[in-house]
Scaffold this active site. Structure first.
Site, mmCIF file in Angstrom:
data_model
loop_
_atom_site.group_PDB
_atom_site.id
_atom_site.type_symbol
_atom_site.label_atom_id
_atom_site.label_comp_id
_atom_site.label_asym_id
_atom_site.label_seq_id
_atom_site.Cartn_x
_atom_site.Cartn_y
_atom_site.Cartn_z
ATOM 1 N N TYR A 51 45.335 -1.003 -89.127
ATOM 2 C CA TYR A 51 45.024 -2.035 -88.452
ATOM 3 C C TYR A 51 43.500 -2.122 -88.115
ATOM 4 O O TYR A 51 42.755 -2.664 -88.522
ATOM 5 C CB TYR A 51 45.868 -2.565 -87.676
ATOM 6 C CG TYR A 51 45.393 -4.017 -87.035
ATOM 7 C CD1 TYR A 51 45.384 -5.367 -87.318
ATOM 8 C CD2 TYR A 51 45.161 -3.732 -85.422
ATOM 9 C CE1 TYR A 51 44.877 -6.388 -86.590
ATOM 10 C CE2 TYR A 51 44.376 -4.869 -84.714
ATOM 11 C CZ TYR A 51 44.405 -6.297 -85.481
ATOM 12 O OH TYR A 51 43.878 -7.236 -84.521
ATOM 13 N N LYS A 87 39.690 -3.566 -89.087
ATOM 14 C CA LYS A 87 38.713 -4.100 -88.334
ATOM 15 C C LYS A 87 37.204 -3.658 -88.186
ATOM 16 O O LYS A 87 36.303 -4.124 -88.140
ATOM 17 C CB LYS A 87 39.338 -4.320 -86.875
ATOM 18 C CG LYS A 87 40.556 -5.414 -86.749
ATOM 19 C CD LYS A 87 40.294 -6.928 -87.172
ATOM 20 C CE LYS A 87 41.300 -7.558 -87.371
ATOM 21 N NZ LYS A 87 41.053 -9.318 -87.531
ATOM 22 N N SER A 130 38.919 -6.095 -82.648
ATOM 23 C CA SER A 130 40.041 -5.686 -81.827
ATOM 24 C C SER A 130 39.480 -4.443 -81.358
ATOM 25 O O SER A 130 38.891 -3.315 -81.579
ATOM 26 C CB SER A 130 41.118 -5.455 -82.832
ATOM 27 O OG SER A 130 42.224 -4.668 -82.086
#
Ligand code: UDP
Length: 323
Positions: free
Chosen positions: A141, A145, A117
């Protein structure tokens, strides 16, 4: 025929990928726990309902099939939720991914396509963001990643494991034949929420913050058509199946649109009035994320066909109107 395992193949991006893999002659096995995906979105191949936390179940799956590569789309994807519930994100996105990687390694499967991402970059030091930009996530988040990207580097060093990390900017739009579209529950993404407001399924769209250092004060994002995104995955897969080395690519169109611009364009395309409410900033949102995807174009031969935001919204609208 080569068999590809698609983890998270019942979700939005995964289901489009399964369709494209099948159309390109691959045998596909979809693995999904259906926590966020839909069984009926998996248009072909074998389907196994299983959780990545189930290590014995993963082992059994790898005994049953001889996978040429694994594509991994199964993860929790809401930036805001990751700030509130980080444990969920570290468990699902890091620990469960490690289960998958370890199982692959134990079974000698060493080719991996990873859904990374733009959130791995954090607050941009410059835009557009190329692959050399420092990765300093600003939300859990993004950290999950980035941690998996790091694990993949170490697996390459230790086990000659070859992975392509694809750093998505904002995936949007829908399958051209109208079979698949964006179906999150709850929906948190801008374009589907705006279209639901256009359809009267929501009373309004809330704009999260209008005091960002951007031309109109709302956040700027780079929207990429789901079909173009999947096409890049296909090229990355072919790269690995041809013996290619580990890579990381940013995937976007290089043009940023503000939240207000997206809403205005959706209003034009749908011809509907979309009521707007201005709210607080959402935790963990960088002001501007725009991709420099030169490497993916040069090295993978990626050529986005639906780069225009109007086309992306048009295709999403065709799907939302019917569902
Ligand atoms: N956004 C918004 N209202 C919403 C949902 C999203 O203003 O109801 C904004 C969000 O703050 C971000 C942009 O729209 O700046 C895109 O958000 P989305 O959740 O679609 O994707 P993300 O950028 O988080 O991957």
């Amino acid at each position: 025929m080569q068999t590809i395992l698609v983890a998270g193949g019942a979700g939005y991006i995964g289901s489009h990928m399964v369709k494209i893999l099948l159309a390109n002659g691959y045998q596909v096995v979809t693995l999904d726990n259906l926590s966020a995906g839909y069984r009926d979105a998996v248009l072909g191949g074998d389907f196994v309902q299983r959780d990545l936390a189930d290590k014995a179940g993963l082992d059994a799956l790898f005994q049953r099939y001889d996978f040429a590569a694994v594509m991994h789309f199964a993860s929790s994807i809401q930036v805001g939720e990751s700030v509130i519930n980080p444990a969920l994100y570290y468990r699902n996105n890091v620990s469960n991914t490690l289960n998958l990687l370890e199982t692959m390694q134990q079974h000698g499967v060493k080719r991996f396509i990873f859904s990374s991402s733009a959130a791995t970059f954090g607050e941009p030091q410059y835009v557009p963001l190329d692959e050399n930009h420092p990765q300093q996530p600003i939300n859990p988040y993004g950290w999950t990643k980035w941690m998996v990207e790091q694990i993949l580097r170490d697996f390459d060093f230790a086990h000659q494991f070859k992975a392509v990390c694809l750093r998505y900017f904002n995936a949007a739009g829908a399958d051209l034949e109208g079979q698949l579209g964006e179906r999150h529950n709850p929906e948190t993404h801008l374009i589907p929420l705006v279209l639901q407001a256009a359809l009267g399924q929501r009373s309004h769209i809330t704009v999260f913050g209008q005091d960002y250092p951007t031309p109109d004060g709302t956040c700027v994002r780079d929207y990429i058509h789901i079909v173009d995104l999947c096409q890049a995955h296909l090229l990355a897969l072919q790269h690995l199946l041809n013996g290619g080395d580990s890579r990381a690519y940013n995937l976007g169109n290089g043009t940023g649109f503000s939240v207000k611009q997206v809403i205005d364009m959706a209003q034009q395309i749908t011809g509907m009035n979309i009521p707007v409410v201005y709210g607080q900033r959402r935790e963990g949102d960088p002001a501007r994320l725009v991709a420099d995807a030169t490497w993916a174009k040069q090295q993978l031969g990626w050529q986005p066909r639906y780069a225009d935001l109007a086309t992306i919204i048009q295709h999403a609208w065709q799907w939302h109107r019917k569902h």
